[in-house]
Design an enzyme around this catalytic site. Structure first.
Site, PDB file in Angstrom:
ATOM      1  CE  LYS A  52      -3.872  -2.355   2.076  1.00 13.74           C
ATOM      2  NZ  LYS A  52      -4.585  -2.770   3.448  1.00 13.74           N
ATOM      3  CD  GLN A  96      -3.144  -4.447   6.536  1.00 13.52           C
ATOM      4  OE1 GLN A  96      -3.137  -3.368   5.886  1.00 13.52           O
ATOM      5  NE2 GLN A  96      -3.805  -5.647   6.322  1.00 13.52           N
ATOM      6  CG  ASP A 119      -9.394  -0.281   4.977  1.00 13.74           C
ATOM      7  OD1 ASP A 119      -9.167  -0.326   3.758  1.00 13.74           O
ATOM      8  OD2 ASP A 119      -8.586  -0.507   5.724  1.00 13.74           O
TER       9      ASP A 119
END
Ligand code: NAD
Length: 293
Positions: A52, A96, A119
């Protein structure tokens, strides 16, 4: 049969984002900035976060990686999230997953400001998506929607069967396919572990989206000829003929299903590569205040 190429599509999206970032910079605008929080030393999580951060560099974003010890307390992590929430230079924040067992994922997710939740995991964004309002849609469902769009797959009036009801894939996918718009307007059947006669249902699918997490679960006899098949699964299988010692396979038995399908995503190179492109897209949307205004 059309092979839906997620690798090619994701690099097209990244190029489009890079072009827009260059424009913003040339107009004197602020560089989009993504912050990622990584807790602990899980190998897969480090790889995902690394990819990412690298993708941010590729498109010209700024990125910040906050690494915390496995032993960090929930209160400390919540404070890190709060600090990023309040940092005006940062447009997008991801934490994460998975997190260590002593930390509540729900509490941490709920702490993220919806405006920075690129997200798309917060209740606010899931609710907005469900209401068909502008929202950050979670990366995997967003990636699938974008593939259907870019491959001009007709969805209106079609029977779409989704296998799996996880919060990150199956459930949002069923909502997106049923909503009034394109892609959407499909008649959706959401199947899960308690579903009876699954293959009778899958055989009626014009569009079959598979997120069950079981290697090569969907076989040729479960698929209607001419169906569009989207395989979300990713599994590492030992393979001594490969340099790496493994190969990737999906939730669909590709060799059996591909000859029947009108279009299909391969594994690797289908849905997987789209997820990072989706995250970058959401971050750009945030930087340009396109979702929450
Ligand atoms: P999950 O394990 O959270 O959910 C699996 C779902 O399958 C559950 O809702 C369960 O009810 C359903 N299920 C289990 N057995 C079933 C059965 N016999 N019949 C019907 N439904 C059944 O999985 P997930 O997080 O949604 O991930 C699914 C797969 O997709 C995994 O292989 C995962 O690695 C992969 N994945 C890929 C990406 C990507 O970027 N390509 C992203 C997320 C997940």
């Amino acid at each position: 049969m059309i092979l839906i190429d997620g690798k090619k599509t994701s690099s097209e999206i990244k190029n489009e984002i890079a072009t827009r970032v260059a424009e913003i910079k040339s107009e004197g605008g602020k560089t989009p900035h993504l912050a990622a929080v990584l807790v602990g030393n899980d190998g897969a999580s480090q790889t995902y976060v690394g990819a990412k951060v690298k993708a941010c560099e590729e498109v010209g974003f700024k990125s910040t990686l906050v690494r915390l010890e496995e032993t960090v307390s929930e209160a400390e992590l919540l404070q890190v999230v709060e600090d990023i929430n309040n940092n005006p230079d940062i447009d997008g924040l991801i934490v994460q997953l998975p997190l260590p067992k002593h930390i509540s994922v729900d509490k941490v997710t709920n702490k993220i400001r919806p405006e920075k939740d690129v997200d798309g995991f917060t209740p606010a964004n899931v609710g907005r998506m469900t209401l068909n309002w502008p929202a950050y849609v979670a990366a995997t469902p967003y990636g699938i929607v974008e593939l259907l769009k870019r491959y001009n797959i007709e969805t209106s009036g079609k029977h779409c069967v989704v296998i799996g009801r996880s919060h990150i894939v199956g459930s949002p996918m069923s909502i997106l396919m049923a909503r009034n718009g394109y892609p959407g307007n499909a008649t959706v059947t959401l199947t899960h572990s308690r579903t009876k006669n699954l293959s009778e249902i899958t055989k009626t699918a014009d569009i079959l989206i598979v997120a069950i997490g079981k290697p090569e679960f969907v076989t040729g006899d479960m698929v209607k000829p001419g169906a569009v098949v989207i395989d979300v699964g990713i599994h590492r299988i030992e393979d001594s003929s490969k340099k790496s010692g493994f190969r990737l396979i999906g939730d669909v038995k590709f060799d059996e299903v591909a000859p029947l399908a009108s279009a299909i995503t391969p594994v690797p190179g289908g849905v997987g590569p789209m997820t990072i492109a989706a995250l970058l897209y959401n971050t750009l949307q945030s930087a340009e205040k396109k979702v929450f205004g």
